[in-house]
Write a protein that holds these residues in place. Structure first.
Motif, short mmCIF file in Angstrom:
data_model
loop_
_atom_site.label_atom_id
_atom_site.label_comp_id
_atom_site.label_asym_id
_atom_site.label_seq_id
_atom_site.Cartn_x
_atom_site.Cartn_y
_atom_site.Cartn_z
N ALA A 172 -22.58 35.97 -18.84
CA ALA A 172 -23.13 37.48 -18.55
C ALA A 172 -22.72 38.17 -17.52
CB ALA A 172 -24.74 36.89 -18.20
N PRO A 173 -21.56 38.65 -17.67
CA PRO A 173 -20.68 39.42 -16.73
C PRO A 173 -21.45 40.83 -16.22
CG PRO A 173 -19.58 39.90 -18.79
CD PRO A 173 -20.76 38.77 -18.93
N PHE A 174 -22.36 41.20 -17.07
CA PHE A 174 -23.09 42.52 -16.82
C PHE A 174 -24.35 42.34 -15.92
CE2 PHE A 174 -20.49 43.73 -20.17
CZ PHE A 174 -19.78 45.01 -19.73
N SER A 175 -24.49 41.01 -15.69
CA SER A 175 -25.66 40.62 -14.92
C SER A 175 -25.59 40.31 -13.56
CB SER A 175 -26.32 39.29 -15.64
OG SER A 175 -25.80 38.08 -15.31
N VAL A 176 -24.35 40.41 -13.12
CA VAL A 176 -23.84 40.32 -11.83
C VAL A 176 -23.28 41.43 -11.27
CG1 VAL A 176 -22.74 38.75 -10.42
CG2 VAL A 176 -23.46 37.91 -12.34
N GLY A 177 -23.72 41.99 -9.99
CA GLY A 177 -23.32 43.07 -9.36
C GLY A 177 -22.91 42.64 -7.90
N VAL A 178 -22.30 43.78 -7.18
CA VAL A 178 -21.70 43.63 -5.75
C VAL A 178 -22.24 44.86 -5.11
CG1 VAL A 178 -19.72 43.23 -4.42
CG2 VAL A 178 -19.84 42.21 -6.73
N VAL A 179 -22.71 44.40 -3.70
CA VAL A 179 -22.90 45.68 -2.84
C VAL A 179 -22.50 44.99 -1.38
CG1 VAL A 179 -25.16 44.82 -2.49
CG2 VAL A 179 -24.69 47.29 -1.81
N THR A 180 -21.61 45.88 -0.75
CA THR A 180 -21.02 45.88 0.51
C THR A 180 -21.35 47.02 1.47
OG1 THR A 180 -19.03 46.49 0.26
CG2 THR A 180 -19.29 44.04 -0.29
N ALA A 181 -21.32 46.73 2.60
CA ALA A 181 -21.15 47.53 3.76
C ALA A 181 -20.13 47.33 4.56
CB ALA A 181 -22.49 47.69 4.58
N ALA A 182 -19.59 48.59 4.95
CA ALA A 182 -18.52 48.49 6.16
C ALA A 182 -18.50 49.82 6.94
CB ALA A 182 -17.10 48.46 5.25
N ALA A 223 -25.88 49.67 10.61
CA ALA A 223 -27.23 49.35 10.02
C ALA A 223 -27.04 49.21 8.46
CB ALA A 223 -28.42 50.45 10.22
N GLY A 224 -25.81 49.21 8.16
CA GLY A 224 -25.68 49.36 6.56
C GLY A 224 -25.60 47.99 6.19
N GLY A 225 -25.17 46.88 6.90
CA GLY A 225 -25.38 45.60 6.60
C GLY A 225 -26.93 44.97 5.86
N LEU A 226 -27.78 45.45 6.85
CA LEU A 226 -29.15 45.21 6.27
C LEU A 226 -29.55 46.15 5.06
CD1 LEU A 226 -31.47 44.94 9.27
CD2 LEU A 226 -30.27 43.22 7.98
N ASP A 227 -28.99 47.43 5.17
CA ASP A 227 -29.10 48.26 3.97
C ASP A 227 -28.68 47.71 2.76
OD1 ASP A 227 -30.56 49.87 5.73
OD2 ASP A 227 -29.23 51.31 5.89
N ALA A 228 -27.51 47.10 2.93
CA ALA A 228 -27.00 46.52 1.60
C ALA A 228 -27.74 45.34 0.89
CB ALA A 228 -25.60 45.88 2.17
N LEU A 229 -28.23 44.59 2.06
CA LEU A 229 -29.21 43.63 1.39
C LEU A 229 -30.43 44.10 0.79
CD1 LEU A 229 -29.15 40.93 4.37
CD2 LEU A 229 -27.56 41.08 2.25
N ALA A 230 -30.90 45.23 1.27
CA ALA A 230 -31.99 45.75 0.67
C ALA A 230 -31.63 46.37 -0.55
CB ALA A 230 -32.69 46.97 1.62
N HIS A 231 -30.55 47.09 -0.90
CA HIS A 231 -29.99 47.51 -2.18
C HIS A 231 -30.07 46.37 -3.36
CE1 HIS A 231 -28.69 51.81 -1.79
NE2 HIS A 231 -28.84 51.60 -0.27
N ALA A 232 -29.53 45.18 -2.71
CA ALA A 232 -29.34 44.04 -3.59
C ALA A 232 -30.67 43.51 -4.07
CB ALA A 232 -28.61 42.95 -2.75
N ALA A 233 -31.53 43.56 -3.11
CA ALA A 233 -32.97 43.42 -3.65
C ALA A 233 -33.77 44.14 -4.50
CB ALA A 233 -33.91 43.05 -2.34
N ARG A 234 -33.36 45.37 -4.25
CA ARG A 234 -33.86 46.30 -5.24
C ARG A 234 -33.19 46.36 -6.70
NH1 ARG A 234 -34.06 50.13 -0.10
NH2 ARG A 234 -36.06 49.42 0.80
N VAL A 261 -25.73 35.54 -1.77
CA VAL A 261 -26.22 35.80 -3.16
C VAL A 261 -27.73 35.99 -3.27
CG1 VAL A 261 -26.27 34.48 -5.42
CG2 VAL A 261 -24.41 34.26 -4.05
N VAL A 262 -28.01 37.00 -3.72
CA VAL A 262 -29.34 37.50 -4.03
C VAL A 262 -29.67 37.58 -5.42
CG1 VAL A 262 -31.17 39.40 -3.72
CG2 VAL A 262 -29.17 38.93 -1.97
#
Length: 413
Positions: free
Chosen positions: A102-112, A170-181, A243-244
């Motif tokens: 299921a390749p379309f079921s997995v995404g990536v979000v990073t902050a830098a 703060a982008g590190g926490l925001d990236a985790l929040a984007h992942a959760a949403r 991994v979220v």
């Protein structure tokens, strides 16, 4: 017709490449024991700069972690990200078949925050020293903030939603929040986090413009937030990827749910406006608590931003008191490894998950004489029943972020 029960975003894997060790076991052992690894800068071309102390990742061989064809295209910060993503996916027991199924079921979000400064500097030196024909084709992408997101998704074949967050530290926490949403909206798995590699000459010269940067030359005194001797922060490299995934899906496949991302909020109060950050950070904290459906008294531990600047430390201490009162234990394990810009709060989030799992609040290394009204954990780890943790982060450019994590065995009701 009633709305379906919302999907919950669970942390099922953690991958760490940090100054105090690679892998969660090594990282947690050093963190819980309060081992400080800050030391004199040794990176080539950096020894004569005013910045004398940093948190370096010294036992990392990128060629052992990443294939050659990806190494030549990428900077050190992306090497960290790819290696940490591999560790996180292995920890979550998600193998290569995930992409095939299921390749379309997995995404990536990073902050830098710093991007690929080492790679970019090298190619610019080639340009000015030898000419344009000696500049490699990957100069156009390797320095870019989105490089880690792109390379992780390409390398692993992930075709789900991918993004990059640019909101400084703060982008590190925001990236985790984007992942959760993204998970709550229907994506099964997001690999999320932040890694940084700001310890190259060009990158370090850029940082010298920060008034908040510590230029002290004693590793034990260079980064001491919440004390009368606070003189700024010490930078670091490395970071973490998590991994979220949807909690129900994770439990169905037998995965270990380590934590739930319960709530997040972010605000902005302006570059270096540390007095104002009291109110901005407090507002973010309240927003995160509201989203999590969490009362202030439910917070068992706070992982502080801990900038190390007197005015900023005072503002954070007051913000914590404004929202939570003075009884909650606070810790800042980053004083032992350095403040890795966008990666710092992701390492804090990883430490918070592990702290809840083990029932231990890690100490704040090198900090003893606290001059603020905080129950700051120092000296040695403190045993505690930890069900809910709050992670805080502020950026030098004015971003504030707060993230609520709940222990993985917390009742879903």
């Amino acid at each position: 017709m009633s709305e379906p029960y919302p999907r919950r975003a669970a942390v099922t894997g953690i991958g760490v490449i940090a100054p105090n060790g690679a892998g969660t076991e090594t990282f947690w052992k050093a963190t819980r024991e309060g081992i400080a690894v800050l030391d004199k800068v040794t990176r080539e071309g950096c020894q004569d700069l005013p910045l004398k102390v940093a948190g370096e990742v010294r036992d990392f061989d990128p060629s052992a972690a990443v294939e050659e064809r990806f190494l030549v295209q990428t900077d050190r910060f992306t090497h960290f990200a790819m290696a940490a993503a591999d560790l996180a996916l292995a920890d979550a027991r998600l193998g290569r078949t995930l992409t095939d199924d299921a390749p379309f079921s997995v995404g990536v979000v990073t902050a830098a925050g710093s991007g690929g400064g080492e790679f970019g500097q090298r190619e610019l030196q080639q340009l000015w020293g030898k000419g344009s024909r000696f500049v490699g084709p990957y100069q156009s992408i390797a320095w870019f903030y989105a490089a880690s997101t792109g390379q992780i998704s390409i390398r692993r074949g992930f075709k789900g939603p991918c993004s990059v967050v640019a909101s400084d530290e703060a982008g590190g926490l925001d990236a985790l929040a984007h992942a959760a949403r993204a998970v709550r909206r229907g994506t099964d798995v997001i690999v999320a986090g932040s890694t940084e590699a700001p310890l190259a000459p060009y990158s370090m010269v850029c940082q010298l413009g920060y008034d908040e940067l510590s230029t002290a030359d004693d590793p034990t005194r260079a980064y001491r937030p919440f004390t009368s001797a606070a003189c700024g922060f010490v930078p670091a490299e490395g970071g973490a990827m998590l991994v979220v995934e949807d909690e129900d899906t994770a439990r169905e496949r037998g995965a270990r749910v380590q934590a739930v991302i319960a709530g997040h909020a972010a605000t902005y109060t302006g570059a270096s406006c540390w007095k104002e950050s009291r109110h901005g950070l407090a507002h973010a904290m309240r927003g995160a608590l509201d989203e999590a459906g969490c009362a202030p008294e439910e917070i068992d531990v706070v992982f502080a931003d801990a900038l190390g600047v007197p005015e900023a430390d005072r503002a954070e201490a007051l913000a914590i008191a404004d929202v939570l009162g003075s009884r909650v234990p606070v810790t800042a394990p980053k004083t032992g490894i350095g403040r890795g810009y966008g990666a710092a709060p992701v390492l804090d989030a990883a430490a918070a998950v592990l702290a809840m799992e083990h029932g231990l609040i890690p100490p704040t290394p090198n900090v003893f004489d606290i001059c603020h009204d905080l129950d700051l954990v120092t000296g040695r780890a403190r045993t505690a029943e930890l069900r809910t943790a709050l992670v805080l982060s502020r950026g030098l450019m004015g971003s504030n972020s707060a993230l609520v994590l709940r222990h993985g065995v917390t009742d879903a009701s």
